[in-house]
Design an enzyme around this catalytic site. Structure first.
Site, PDB file in Angstrom:
ATOM      1  CB  SER A   1       0.870   3.870  -5.738  1.00  0.00           C
ATOM      2  OG  SER A   1       2.132   3.385  -6.099  1.00  0.00           O
TER       3      SER A   1
ATOM      4  N   GLY B   1       0.823  -1.218   0.000  1.00  0.00           N
ATOM      5  CA  GLY B   1       0.000   0.000   0.000  1.00  0.00           C
ATOM      6  C   GLY B   1       0.849   1.256   0.000  1.00  0.00           C
TER       7      GLY B   1
ATOM      8  CB  SER C   1       8.246   5.422 -14.446  1.00  0.00           C
ATOM      9  OG  SER C   1       8.953   6.643 -14.338  1.00  0.00           O
ATOM     10  CG  ASN C   2      11.907   1.956 -17.768  1.00  0.00           C
ATOM     11  OD1 ASN C   2      11.754   1.431 -16.653  1.00  0.00           O
ATOM     12  ND2 ASN C   2      12.147   1.261 -18.857  1.00  0.00           N
ATOM     13  CD  GLU C   3       9.446   7.751 -18.703  1.00  0.00           C
ATOM     14  OE1 GLU C   3       8.907   7.068 -17.811  1.00  0.00           O
ATOM     15  OE2 GLU C   3       9.334   7.473 -19.921  1.00  0.00           O
TER      16      GLU C   3
ATOM     17  CD  GLU D   1       8.981  -2.595  -6.520  1.00  0.00           C
ATOM     18  OE1 GLU D   1       7.953  -2.827  -7.126  1.00  0.00           O
ATOM     19  OE2 GLU D   1       9.143  -1.574  -5.824  1.00  0.00           O
TER      20      GLU D   1
HETATM   21  C1  LIG Z   1       0.238  -3.001 -12.944  1.00  0.00           C
HETATM   22  C2  LIG Z   1       0.700  -2.116 -11.829  1.00  0.00           C
HETATM   23  C3  LIG Z   1       0.859  -2.645 -10.562  1.00  0.00           C
HETATM   24  C4  LIG Z   1       1.242  -1.830  -9.496  1.00  0.00           C
HETATM   25  N1  LIG Z   1       1.312  -2.368  -8.242  1.00  0.00           N
HETATM   26  C5  LIG Z   1       1.525  -1.554  -7.178  1.00  0.00           C
HETATM   27  C6  LIG Z   1       1.440  -2.037  -5.844  1.00  0.00           C
HETATM   28  O1  LIG Z   1       1.201  -3.221  -5.613  1.00  0.00           O
HETATM   29  N2  LIG Z   1       1.585  -1.186  -4.826  1.00  0.00           N
HETATM   30  C7  LIG Z   1       1.857   0.139  -5.031  1.00  0.00           C
HETATM   31  O2  LIG Z   1       2.029   0.865  -4.057  1.00  0.00           O
HETATM   32  N3  LIG Z   1       1.963   0.651  -6.281  1.00  0.00           N
HETATM   33  C8  LIG Z   1       1.789  -0.160  -7.355  1.00  0.00           C
HETATM   34  N4  LIG Z   1       1.841   0.349  -8.632  1.00  0.00           N
HETATM   35  C9  LIG Z   1       2.017   1.795  -8.806  1.00  0.00           C
HETATM   36  C10 LIG Z   1       3.278   2.198  -9.512  1.00  0.00           C
HETATM   37  O3  LIG Z   1       4.384   2.086  -8.698  1.00  0.00           O
HETATM   38  C11 LIG Z   1       3.043   3.631 -10.049  1.00  0.00           C
HETATM   39  O4  LIG Z   1       2.180   3.490 -11.133  1.00  0.00           O
HETATM   40  C12 LIG Z   1       4.311   4.306 -10.478  1.00  0.00           C
HETATM   41  O5  LIG Z   1       5.029   4.694  -9.372  1.00  0.00           O
HETATM   42  C13 LIG Z   1       4.034   5.528 -11.360  1.00  0.00           C
HETATM   43  O6  LIG Z   1       3.153   6.404 -10.725  1.00  0.00           O
HETATM   44  P1  LIG Z   1       1.866   6.983 -11.451  1.00  0.00           P
HETATM   45  O7  LIG Z   1       1.138   5.847 -12.033  1.00  0.00           O
HETATM   46  O8  LIG Z   1       1.161   7.851 -10.512  1.00  0.00           O
HETATM   47  O9  LIG Z   1       2.444   7.846 -12.647  1.00  0.00           O
HETATM   48  P2  LIG Z   1       3.021   9.328 -12.563  1.00  0.00           P
HETATM   49  O10 LIG Z   1       3.971   9.420 -11.461  1.00  0.00           O
HETATM   50  O11 LIG Z   1       1.902  10.275 -12.623  1.00  0.00           O
HETATM   51  O12 LIG Z   1       3.834   9.378 -13.922  1.00  0.00           O
HETATM   52  C14 LIG Z   1       3.279   9.708 -15.175  1.00  0.00           C
HETATM   53  C15 LIG Z   1       4.418   9.863 -16.152  1.00  0.00           C
HETATM   54  O13 LIG Z   1       5.263  10.927 -15.740  1.00  0.00           O
HETATM   55  C16 LIG Z   1       6.605  10.488 -15.655  1.00  0.00           C
HETATM   56  N5  LIG Z   1       7.306  11.237 -14.621  1.00  0.00           N
HETATM   57  C17 LIG Z   1       6.911  11.453 -13.340  1.00  0.00           C
HETATM   58  N6  LIG Z   1       7.817  12.159 -12.686  1.00  0.00           N
HETATM   59  C18 LIG Z   1       8.831  12.396 -13.540  1.00  0.00           C
HETATM   60  C19 LIG Z   1      10.077  13.084 -13.442  1.00  0.00           C
HETATM   61  N7  LIG Z   1      10.465  13.647 -12.328  1.00  0.00           N
HETATM   62  N8  LIG Z   1      10.865  13.136 -14.549  1.00  0.00           N
HETATM   63  C20 LIG Z   1      10.488  12.543 -15.704  1.00  0.00           C
HETATM   64  N9  LIG Z   1       9.324  11.891 -15.847  1.00  0.00           N
HETATM   65  C21 LIG Z   1       8.507  11.820 -14.776  1.00  0.00           C
HETATM   66  C22 LIG Z   1       6.490   9.011 -15.352  1.00  0.00           C
HETATM   67  O14 LIG Z   1       7.671   8.319 -15.721  1.00  0.00           O
HETATM   68  C23 LIG Z   1       5.316   8.632 -16.218  1.00  0.00           C
HETATM   69  O15 LIG Z   1       5.735   8.435 -17.547  1.00  0.00           O
HETATM   70  C24 LIG Z   1       1.496  -0.459  -9.722  1.00  0.00           C
HETATM   71  C25 LIG Z   1       1.352   0.067 -11.016  1.00  0.00           C
HETATM   72  C26 LIG Z   1       0.961  -0.735 -12.070  1.00  0.00           C
HETATM   73  C27 LIG Z   1       0.819  -0.132 -13.416  1.00  0.00           C
END
Ligand SMILES: Cc1cc2nc3c(=O)[nH]c(=O)nc-3n(C[C@H](O)[C@H](O)[C@H](O)COP(=O)(O)OP(=O)(O)OC[C@H]3O[C@@H](n4cnc5c(N)ncnc54)[C@H](O)[C@@H]3O)c2cc1C
Lengths: 387, 395
Positions: free
Chosen positions: B129, B127, B380-382, B244
């Site tokens: 995100s 828990g 994320s990869n970014e 991780e």
């Molecule tokens: C299938 C799946 C399973 C998951 N399971 C879990 C889980 O079990 N528990 C949990 O806690 N979370 C989980 N997650 C959450 C995951 O870790 C988040 O989706 C991730 O951290 C990205 O956050 P966001 O989705 O809010 O995207 P955002 O943070 O809103 O990002 C959107 C875009 O902006 C880019 N971005 C953001 N900040 C920057 C920066 N500073 N510089 C350049 N680019 C940037 C990102 O790379 C992305 O392309 C899961 C996600 C998925 C898709």
């Protein structure tokens, strides 16, 4: 050269844009439509008919608009923009296209009015288990019954719109070997005719399709579109080329909508106290999406121009080039949009994923990027070698 | 320097392989091999087979059930696990929460939680995100307020993987509302049966139910469920996220998938020859194989270096593993989709046939869709590139 729409065309565009934007404003409505027996909203289909959209490519004699690839492009663009699931491609472009190009006067008179009114749907059954992207790879057989009719046997896979179509247009081999270009016939078969078994299912992009088997299905002489001695494959290829032009327009609509959605999201989604669009790496990615979209859009115009090209070899070569660009752009725009959205892009509750899935299937339809790249190279490319 | 595996290491590999192919339930491996969805029972059965052998959490300290293997043995184990299509032991238990409790938890917590975690008698979920806190995890808003000798938790988590199966959730919540960002966060263990928790499914684009929203409405949690110090949960989170990244390269999985791609592409006809006999296709596969071999060597280098490192914080080079590993995994799903071609169009989630029958192509598109996630989650990869730019290149 004129890229502007005529007044009539503008009217078509406005009406289809408005109708589909309203019908697809809410993803919940789409989900409900997918649960209807046909797998899409029959009410929406009626609206397509009421606006005259189902009559676009057909002759005025049959109640159509007698319009061409540009008008089809406008409708397909709107379908793409809304990730709409109505079977326009299967009924009007594919099924309707074969009737237009190869149907007899009696077949046209019997079927086209129903298509235009929205009461009769068509599907093209050409794909087989082994055929992949080779249109000439046909092993379903049509045996002459000696009285101008045929007996049809075989199996067709992933027939788009095939689970609820009223009439199927079936590609079957009259003679020759499995991959021969000659000896391919086209036949009208009722969707519920004796000997026809359909197994319908949803497709990855939210549409419907069916696997269909034909066991000793009797085809009367009046239901033969292309029989012994006629070039069924040429008609099939012509219609697939038109379908590629239509799919290009749909892909462009989907990419444009997806790009808009992504740019809006980058401007509004905040992380680290700022809009994520303030990160230059994301700006550049969205610029690359934009470039891919515009290159695709340009090829979409080229497709519209070449869809009516009478020289089949030229047309095929052009459509190969179109499909390569569309496929490349679709893959890049789709994947990048999901990445830039983060988690929200991964869910069915948000529209981006719907576009991405449709774009993935368009890349595959009638031949993927690799297939057409190879075909184009074999055909000598677009530009002749200098003398 | 001698980069070959020793005879002992090769013998170890053989032992691991024999175990994987004889003791892990075959139907689970079959489903994993062809990309069919796994049920809770499947995952539990496979995890328990590993636990029985003492291999559910090889990297844990020996005192808690770990193996004391060398880094190379860990690598061989993971590779054989993935190459034989055995699902990873539940990462939330053994790679995430377990190591945090071992590093930061009290003796009581270790006794209470670790054995059940190890055996998957209790299923954990992550828990972290929230709707407003993804990449910027420290922007999280869920609160845990001390009241009457307990924490009262309010807020919302999202993307919580497999929360529908979970007995417990490790939650990051804000315990100091005044402190800036990272400083006021705590790492708290929450019983999923507590009143006030609601789990809502989110359907992902592959059609599956893998993630959820989890709502906390006045959820009461005993104070002893805090791990580490109050307001220092960020240390736990950073430690966990570093772990991780290491597992995420999934080299064995990509190898397995390339093997499957080649197997299927040899059967699929493209024109007058098999797809595998098509030079363009074969070259594309080969190009991914080269990248994968390079990544495998990178992984070994990172492991060897980690063994010598003093700090328990992971090597920043592990970010490379995440970026390249995810790109290669995605490339393999793209190739598989290409093999499936037009037969990938049907969406048949309920017609499992272990990929042997008519629907061998059906999992290709869902897998391609699903694997877009690997460049999004776990940083994320970014974000990974930002980390490398800062920590390695000094920007
Ligand atoms: C299938 C799946 C399973 C998951 N399971 C879990 C889980 O079990 N528990 C949990 O806690 N979370 C989980 N997650 C959450 C995951 O870790 C988040 O989706 C991730 O951290 C990205 O956050 P966001 O989705 O809010 O995207 P955002 O943070 O809103 O990002 C959107 C875009 O902006 C880019 N971005 C953001 N900040 C920057 C920066 N500073 N510089 C350049 N680019 C940037 C990102 O790379 C992305 O392309 C899961 C996600 C998925 C898709």
């Amino acid at each position: 050269m004129d890229f502007d729409l005529s007044d009539d065309q503008r009217q078509i565009k406005d009406s289809v844009d408005r109708m589909l934007a309203a019908a697809y404003a809410d993803l919940k409505t789409k989900a409900a439509a997918q649960k209807e027996p046909a797998g899409f909203s029959v009410g929406n289909w009626k609206q397509f008919a009421d606006l005259g959209l189902l009559g676009i490519p057909f002759a005025e004699d049959h109640g159509g608009l007698g319009a061409g690839p540009v008008e089809t492009m406008l409708v397909m663009d709107a379908i793409g923009r809304n990730a709409a699931i109505e079977p326009y491609l299967s009924t009007v472009v594919l099924g309707g296209g074969l009737l237009r190009h190869a149907g007899t006067a009696a077949q046209k008179a019997a079927l086209i009015p129903g298509v235009i009114e929205g009461t009769h749907r068509l599907a093209l059954a050409h794909q087989e288990r082994q055929s992949r992207f080779d249109l000439a790879d046909v092993s379903a057989t049509a045996r002459s019954d000696g009285a101008g009719g045929y007996i049809l046997n075989g199996e067709k896979l992933v027939v788009l719109g095939g689970d609820s179509a009223d009439t199927l247009i079936v590609v079957a081999r009259i003679d020759g070997q499995r991959r021969d270009r000659a000896g391919i016939g086209l036949f009208l078969v009722g969707g519920t005719a004796a000997g026809v078994t359909r197994k319908g299912y949803a497709t990855q992009d939210g549409g419907r399709a069916a696997d269909i088997t034909f066991a000793n299905v009797k085809i009367g002489a009046e239901d033969v579109i292309a029989g012994k001695g006629s070039d069924g494959l040429a008609s099939l290829e012509h219609v697939i080329d038109e379908a590629i032009a239509a799919l290009a327009a749909e892909a462009i609509g989907a990419m444009a909508a997806l790009h808009d959605l992504t740019v809006d999201y980058l401007k509004t989604r905040k992380q680290f106290g700022v809009a994520i669009g303030s990160f230059q790496v994301l700006q550049h990615k969205s610029v690359d999406m934009f470039t891919a979209l515009e290159q695709a859009r340009s090829m979409g115009y080229y497709a519209t121009m070449m869809a009516a090209e009478p020289n089949a070899a030229e047309r095929r070569r052009a459509m190969a080039a179109v499909k390569v660009q569309i496929g490349k752009s679709a893959k890049f725009v789709g994947e990048t949009a999901i990445q830039l959205h983060g988690g929200i892009g991964m869910t069915m509750e948000y529209k981006a994923g719907h576009y991405f899935k449709r774009l993935t299937m368009i890349e595959m339809a009638f031949g993927n990027t690799e297939h057409f790249l190879r075909a184009l190279a074999h055909a000598g490319g677009l530009i002749p070698a200098a003398a | 320097m001698d980069l070959r595996f020793t005879p002992e290491e090769n013998a170890f590999r053989a032992e691991v392989r024999t175990f994987m192919t004889t003791e892990v339930p075959l139907h689970v491996r079959k489903k994993t091999e062809v990309g069919e969805g796994l049920s809770k029972a499947d995952l539990v059965a496979s995890h328990k087979a590993l636990a029985k052998k003492g291999w559910a959490a090889p990297h844990w300290p020996k005192a808690y059930g770990g193996t004391g293997w060398t880094p190379i043995q860990h690598h061989i184990f993971t590779e054989e696990l993935q190459a034989n299509s055995v699902p990873q032991p539940l990462p939330f238990n053994v790679s995430m929460c377990g190591p945090v409790i071992i590093a930061f938890g009290t003796e009581e917590q270790k006794k209470r939680y670790l054995p059940k975690m190890y055996n998957l008698d209790e299923w954990w979920c992550q828990g972290f995100s929230e709707p407003g806190a993804g990449s910027d995890l420290a922007g999280l808003k869920t609160t845990a307020v001390k009241n009457d000798g307990q924490y009262v938790i309010n807020g919302q988590k999202t993307w919580t993987t497999l929360a529908q199966h979970a007995d417990w959730c490790f939650v990051l919540a804000r315990t100091d509302m005044e402190a800036k960002k990272q400083l006021g966060i705590s790492f708290i263990l929450v019983d999923m049966k507590s009143p006030g928790i609601t789990v809502r499914p989110i359907q992902t684009i592959d059609g599956g139910h893998e993630v959820n929203e989890v709502f906390f409405d006045d959820v009461k949690v005993p104070l002893e469920n805090l791990v580490g110090q109050e307001n220092r949960g960020w240390d736990c989170a950073k430690f966990l996220l570093g772990n991780e990244r290491v597992g995420i390269a999934r080299i064995g999985l990509s190898k397995q998938r390339i093997g499957r791609i080649k197997q299927l592409a040899a059967k699929v006809m493209s024109g007058d020859k098999s797809l595998m006999a098509d030079e363009r296709f074969a070259e594309k596969v080969a190009a991914v194989e080269v990248e994968l071999k390079a990544l495998e060597m990178t992984q070994l280098r990172v492991l060897a270096e980690d063994a010598k490192r003093k700090s328990n914080m992971p090597n920043p080079a592990s970010s490379i593993l995440k970026i390249k590993g995810s790109e290669i995994q995605q490339a393999t799903t793209e190739l598989l989709l290409e093999v499936a071609g037009p037969l990938s169009v049907p969406y048949l989630p309920d017609e499992a046939d272990f990929g042997d029958g008519d629907h061998w192509a059906a999992p290709a598109a869902p897998q391609y869709f699903n694997f877009r996630k690997v460049s999004i989650y776990g940083g994320s990869n970014e974000i990974q590139r930002n980390i490398i730019a800062k920590a390695v290149l000094g920007f």
